[in-house]
Design a protein around this motif. Structure first.
Motif, PDB file in Angstrom:
ATOM      1  N   VAL A 177     -38.834 -52.072   5.954  1.00 50.28           N
ATOM      2  CA  VAL A 177     -37.811 -51.721   6.943  1.00 50.28           C
ATOM      3  C   VAL A 177     -37.011 -50.486   6.517  1.00 50.28           C
ATOM      4  O   VAL A 177     -36.010 -50.139   7.145  1.00 50.28           O
ATOM      5  N   THR A 178     -37.458 -49.818   5.487  1.00 45.78           N
ATOM      6  CA  THR A 178     -36.752 -48.659   4.951  1.00 45.78           C
ATOM      7  C   THR A 178     -36.624 -47.550   5.989  1.00 45.78           C
ATOM      8  O   THR A 178     -37.615 -47.135   6.588  1.00 45.78           O
ATOM      9  N   GLN A 179     -35.413 -47.067   6.186  1.00 50.25           N
ATOM     10  CA  GLN A 179     -35.175 -45.931   7.070  1.00 50.25           C
ATOM     11  C   GLN A 179     -35.446 -44.636   6.313  1.00 50.25           C
ATOM     12  O   GLN A 179     -35.177 -44.535   5.127  1.00 50.25           O
ATOM     13  N   VAL A 180     -35.978 -43.648   7.015  1.00 47.31           N
ATOM     14  CA  VAL A 180     -36.158 -42.319   6.439  1.00 47.31           C
ATOM     15  C   VAL A 180     -35.452 -41.325   7.353  1.00 47.31           C
ATOM     16  O   VAL A 180     -35.762 -41.244   8.543  1.00 47.31           O
ATOM     17  N   ALA A 181     -34.490 -40.592   6.802  1.00 50.40           N
ATOM     18  CA  ALA A 181     -33.712 -39.668   7.624  1.00 50.40           C
ATOM     19  C   ALA A 181     -33.243 -38.493   6.777  1.00 50.40           C
ATOM     20  O   ALA A 181     -32.987 -38.648   5.575  1.00 50.40           O
ATOM     21  N   PRO A 182     -33.110 -37.318   7.396  1.00 44.39           N
ATOM     22  CA  PRO A 182     -32.579 -36.162   6.657  1.00 44.39           C
ATOM     23  C   PRO A 182     -31.144 -36.444   6.201  1.00 44.39           C
ATOM     24  O   PRO A 182     -30.350 -37.040   6.940  1.00 44.39           O
ATOM     25  N   LEU A 183     -30.825 -36.027   5.007  1.00 47.24           N
ATOM     26  CA  LEU A 183     -29.479 -36.223   4.477  1.00 47.24           C
ATOM     27  C   LEU A 183     -28.493 -35.321   5.207  1.00 47.24           C
ATOM     28  O   LEU A 183     -28.684 -34.110   5.284  1.00 47.24           O
ATOM     29  N   GLN A 184     -27.441 -35.928   5.735  1.00 42.08           N
ATOM     30  CA  GLN A 184     -26.382 -35.170   6.405  1.00 42.08           C
ATOM     31  C   GLN A 184     -25.204 -34.911   5.474  1.00 42.08           C
ATOM     32  O   GLN A 184     -24.422 -33.981   5.695  1.00 42.08           O
ATOM     33  N   GLY A 185     -25.079 -35.732   4.457  1.00 43.00           N
ATOM     34  CA  GLY A 185     -23.993 -35.552   3.508  1.00 43.00           C
ATOM     35  C   GLY A 185     -23.996 -36.677   2.496  1.00 43.00           C
ATOM     36  O   GLY A 185     -24.286 -37.824   2.847  1.00 43.00           O
ATOM     37  N   PHE A 186     -23.701 -36.341   1.259  1.00 41.91           N
ATOM     38  CA  PHE A 186     -23.581 -37.343   0.208  1.00 41.91           C
ATOM     39  C   PHE A 186     -22.191 -37.236  -0.381  1.00 41.91           C
ATOM     40  O   PHE A 186     -21.719 -36.137  -0.700  1.00 41.91           O
TER      41      PHE A 186
END
Length: 235
Positions: A177-186
């Protein structure tokens, strides 16, 4: 060593108490490691850069950070928050489960020594259970979700390909169920969350949930395991 302010100490004490209660109140053992195949095909991602980063979320960041701090080729592993806005990136707010943030770890690594694919192999096999939706072990809520926040399109494609590979091989009893998404901010977490597994090995939550993960890393990947963790703060 960083000196904590009274407010931070109080927050840390609350975090410790809540974690200890969750640990002692749960009836099952720590999540077991699962042997997974190495990435193949499009899931293989190489690089000649001196350093790259990826942000990985998989439950409480203490254990995820601990695992990657003991991984050869990792230059730094920092606990923090990803997926939400900057003005809600604090432990007290993220713990509500309403900010969109996940507890996450920013892993900076030398791709000449360890590949992105190897990091994902450790992430899926040792660091957490990727089949648990919005929870991990005794911790529940969207802030404990499984997610990979990527730094490039290449990382996104490699992560998606590896998930497809593992699902096709039916490595796990349930779908990933792992989501994969571009990082918007850490957003870096409070200082008292950094190096937590190393500093508190006898704390019940750490001993029960996180030290077994580090032990599994050593058993399953002896060539990659490093005994001395790379810490955020020099001590």
């Amino acid at each position: 060593m960083t000196t904590l302010k009274p407010a931070a100490l109080a927050s840390a004490a609350l975090c410790l108490a809540l974690a200890s209660f969750a640990c002692l109140s749960t009836a099952h053992a720590a999540e077991a490691a699962v042997a997974v195949p190495a990435p193949a095909g499009k899931a293989v991602l190489g690089s000649t850069a001196s350093s790259e980063t990826v942000v990985l979320a998989g439950g409480c960041f203490w254990g995820v950070q601990g695992v990657f701090q003991h991984t050869q080729g990792v230059l730094k592993a920092v606990s923090g928050y990803a997926g939400g806005k900057s003005d809600t990136a604090s432990y007290s707010m993220v713990s509500s489960g309403t900010t969109g943030h996940a507890e996450a770890v920013q892993v900076t690594y030398d791709p000449r020594k360890i590949s992105f694919g190897q990091l994902l192999q450790i992430y899926f096999s040792v660091a957490h259970d990727p089949t648990q939706l919005n929870r991990q072990g005794p911790d529940q809520g969207t802030q404990y979700r499984s997610a990979i926040f990527t730094a490039s399109d290449e990382q996104t494609q490699a992560a998606q390909a590896y998930i497809a590979q593992l699902n096709a091989a039916k490595v796990f009893a349930a779908p990933i169920v792992t989501q994969v998404a571009p990082l918007q901010g850490f957003y870096r977490a409070e200082d008292y969350h950094q190096d937590y597994a190393t500093l508190h090995p006898n704390q019940p939550y750490i001993a029960y949930n996180d030290l077994p993960k580090i032990g599994n890393l050593q058993k399953m990947y002896p060539a990659i395991y490093r005994a001395d963790p790379v810490l955020v703060f020099k001590r």
